[in-house]
Structures are given as C-alpha cells and as structure tokens.
Design an enzyme around this catalytic site. Structure first.
Site, PDB file in Angstrom:
ATOM      1  N   ASP A 253      18.287   8.240  -5.231  1.00  0.00           N
ATOM      2  CA  ASP A 253      17.879   8.341  -3.839  1.00  0.00           C
ATOM      3  C   ASP A 253      18.940   9.165  -3.118  1.00  0.00           C
ATOM      4  OD1 ASP A 253      17.221   7.441  -0.984  1.00  0.00           O
ATOM      5  OD2 ASP A 253      15.724   6.306  -2.094  1.00  0.00           O
TER       6      ASP A 253
ATOM      7  N   GLY B  14      11.015  -1.952  -4.217  1.00  0.00           N
ATOM      8  CA  GLY B  14      12.413  -2.322  -4.131  1.00  0.00           C
ATOM      9  C   GLY B  14      13.203  -1.182  -3.510  1.00  0.00           C
ATOM     10  N   LYS B  15      14.369  -1.481  -2.991  1.00  0.00           N
ATOM     11  CA  LYS B  15      15.251  -0.443  -2.461  1.00  0.00           C
ATOM     12  C   LYS B  15      16.654  -1.024  -2.339  1.00  0.00           C
ATOM     13  CE  LYS B  15      14.591   3.869  -1.014  1.00  0.00           C
ATOM     14  NZ  LYS B  15      13.654   4.829  -1.614  1.00  0.00           N
ATOM     15  N   GLY B  16      17.652  -0.191  -2.519  1.00  0.00           N
ATOM     16  CA  GLY B  16      19.011  -0.698  -2.417  1.00  0.00           C
ATOM     17  C   GLY B  16      20.009   0.416  -2.257  1.00  0.00           C
TER      18      GLY B  16
END
Length: 425
Positions: A155, A114-116
């Site tokens: 991040d 996942g990434k956001g």
C-alpha cells in the site's frame, strides 16, 4: 475508542471511517437487507494495535505504533494493504478495511476486508531500518495473519520488497515457507506477474467500458489523470494504447497539459524518475488543483484521497469521473456531482484490479504454480467485465448512481453470506 461520535459531523473533511459508514447506509436504502446486518457491518470484527520497536542505524531505539483492522470475513480471509505513513491510525484503517470488504464483494472474490500499517514516515528510514521495522511488525501481527486468516498486501509507503521481508519473517517463525501470507511479492518468491500494474489496468478497462456505455468514441475521448504514479501511469498508458487522447497528467510537483495529446510512454512516472513529469515538453503546465478542473471527457483522480470536495466539485468540467485512488471524492463532493448529474465510477470497482490479481497470486501460491502474464491479463479482463456487468445491471434497474450500484452489488453479496451462515452462537 468511540468511533461513532464522529458520525454526526457533516464536514467535508470526514475520515475514511465516517465516509465508509455513510456510503454503507446510503446503499442500504436501496437493498432489502436486515437492518441488524447493516449495523454489524458498521463495525470491524477486530482492530489490532501493536508497538513496533526499531533499533535505528545509530543505535538509538524508536517505538512506532502499528495497526491491523479486520472488518469482515464472512466471505473469506481478510484482505488488504499495509501502509507506512505518519498519519496511519486505527480509525483510518477501520474505514479502509470496510472499503476492502466492498471491493472484494463487488469483484466476487472470496475475501473480506482488512487494512493496516505503521505510523511512520518511510522516507526517514534507511533500507536496513525499513527491513527491521517490517520484520518486527510481521512478528507482532503473526497471530492474526496467515493465508487462511488475513492476507496483507502493499500500500502507500510499502512495495514488493516490503512484502518479501514480511513473508520471510512470517515463514521463519512458522518453520516453513508460506508465500500465501501476503500478496504483491516479487515473482521470484511467489508473486504474480502483472500485479503492480493491475490497479491502473483495471481503471483503464472500466473507463473503456463506461465510455462505450455512453456511446462515446474512445479515439475521440480526452482524458486527464491526476497522479502519474503506479495506478495513474498504467491507466493512462493503457488508454493511450487503446486509442484514447490523454491530454494531461500530474505528479506531486504539478501537471502538464497538451490538447493534442501526450506521449504517455515518454513521460516517466514519479517512481521511475522523480520530477520527470514536469520535465516533459508540454504546451502548458498546471497545478494539481487545476488539472481537476480541465474541460475533458474523463477525469481520473489517481493520486490521493479527498481531492474532489465541496469546494471544487462545482468547478469540475469533466463529463465523467473514474476513481483511480482510494476515496478521492468526499461525501459532500459526491453529492454535488450527483446533483450536477456528473457520473462518478467508484474506486471499489475501478481500481479493484489490484486485489483481483492479488487473489490470482494467492491461488498461485496455494497451488505452487505460476501463471503467465498473458493469463493474468486475460483473467483480469474477464473478472473486471463480469463485475462491470453486475454493477451496470443494478445501475439500470435501480436508477441509482454508479457508486450506489457498486455498493448494492457488494452489500447484497455480503448480506446473503451472513444470512446463510447465521450468527454464532
């Protein structure tokens, strides 16, 4: 959204999504895997796009756009960072979420990718505004995240405090404290010791193992690190402690170089003291571009993506590259280095210490029992060596690059899980 349209563009400035898809297809050529599985893995399961209103300190209202890409959860909950950066986009998050799927699989962790993030410049926000933005973003994502569903982490532009605010906002809406909804938190509220330095420590562990693989003497190995931030500094300091000769490091302002070696403990990171790298008394100063072209044994690009390109790959004199940042080598640059037989150990193995210790944190949160720093280091060392052995085996058996070997390990695990579970309905 038509993300496939960019796949025909072979430029050196390809997006993370285009690069991730190319890497998938290249790895698939070395694996006996159903083409339908490969096609499925080219696309994320879901991409959430949300509006995040923020009341500024002066009373005005700004509305930012937030994203959460969830690539694949066949092996477990989605896992990946949340970044605050002006250039956050759906396509970037999709590509980075694919890399997270491979990273988790190559480490054999029970997570998917996942990434956001939010398209915002965090430097333009006060601490109070950042907190309000984070809490509202947590609320907008509340239905698609959770300890068993999707577990974000820090991040670019976010940190342990950001994760604390996110966890608190989620917990308030759930009606119970839920530390496992994110990782990378401060230890006082369920974070893991050793999480912040874990990506850099894993880069150092993998570098040490590759140096040994090529029968080099670590004490005679010269190392240059572009990006003396959290990843680069921890990698450099660990390698320095283990006997390597770290001769050059850089931050956003430039690089310092001393052929006799630097005292990495005496060099403050950009986070510790902005501008301190260039203030160190070194024999020579360089640009961030020049540090990449130093004649050293090991180059660790640990700053940002797309720094090793078709334009400079021919000029790189390092005998080995170990990727500390995510995606520091473009697809075209990678091809040139492969033709020149310069080994490149990929990010999905080298810097995977971050997600590995995030997994340890998730376990600690579920069991409500905190590990000691020594145990975290021991478990990380064990997990990294196991993954290194798996990748090395494929590298030798299939006679491929280190990057392809890591992708083969990851793709085989994801494909086997998909085949075993089947397609519903």
């Amino acid at each position: 959204m038509a993300p496939d349209e960019d796949d025909a563009d072979g430029s050196d400035a390809d997006s993370a999504l285009v690069t991730a898809r190319r890497q998938l297809e290249r790895a698939a050529a070395h694996v006996d895997v159903d083409a339908n599985v490969v096609e499925r893995l080219r696309h994320p399961t879901r991409v959430e796009r949300v509006s995040v209103p923020l009341k500024r300190d002066d009373g005005s209202l700004d509305v930012y756009t937030g994203y959460r890409a969830q690539h694949d959860d066949v092996r477990g909950p989605y896992k990946g960072g949340l970044r605050y950066h002006p250039e956050v986009s759906a396509e970037e998050c999709m590509g980075l979420s694919m890399w997270m799927t491979w990273k988790c699989a190559v480490m054999d962790l029970p997570f998917g990718g996942g990434k956001g993030g939010v398209a915002v410049n965090p430097k333009e926000l006060s601490d109070e505004e950042t907190e309000r933005l984070t809490r509202r973003f947590a609320e907008e994502l509340r239905d698609v995240v959770g300890p068993k569903q999707d577990v974000p982490a820090p991040d670019m532009g976010t940190d342990a405090q950001t994760m604390a605010w996110f966890m608190d906002a989620y917990s308030m809406q759930q009606g119970e404290t839920t530390p496992g909804v994110v990782t990378g938190k401060p230890p006082v509220i369920g974070g893991s010791y050793g999480r912040e330095e874990a990506p850099g420590r894993s880069v150092a562990i993998v570098t040490r193992e590759v140096v040994d693989y090529y029968d080099w003497d670590l004490s005679e190995t010269t190392v240059a690190v572009q990006g003396f931030g959290s990843v680069g500094a921890n990698a450099a300091r660990a390698l320095d402690e283990w006997g390597a000769n770290v001769v050059a490091v850089s931050d956003v302002n430039g690089a310092i170089y001393d052929p006799d070696g630097l005292d990495t403990e005496a060099v403050a990171t950009h986070e510790e003291e902005p501008g301190a790298v260039m203030g160190y008394d070194a024999s020579e100063t360089l640009s961030n571009e020049e540090i990449l072209e130093l004649d050293v044994d090991v180059l660790i690009p640990a700053a940002i993506g797309n720094v090793v390109t078709a334009e400079n790959a021919h000029d790189i004199e390092a005998d080995l590259i170990v990727e500390g940042a995510n995606g520091p080598t473009t697809f075209a640059g990678d091809e040139i280095l492969a033709d020149r037989e310069v080994p490149v150990v990929p990010d999905i193995l080298a810097n995977a210490g971050g997600v590995t210790v995030s997994y340890f944190e998730w376990l600690q949160d579920i069991n409500r029992r905190q590990w000691t720093l020594d145990r975290v280091h021991e478990e990380l060392e064990s997990q990294m060596l196991s993954a290194w052995d798996d990748v090395r085996t494929q590298y030798e058996q299939k006679d491929v690059t280190w990057r392809n070997a890591a992708y083969v390990v990851a793709l085989e695990r994801v494909a086997e899980a998909k085949s075993t579970r089947g397609l519903w309905p």
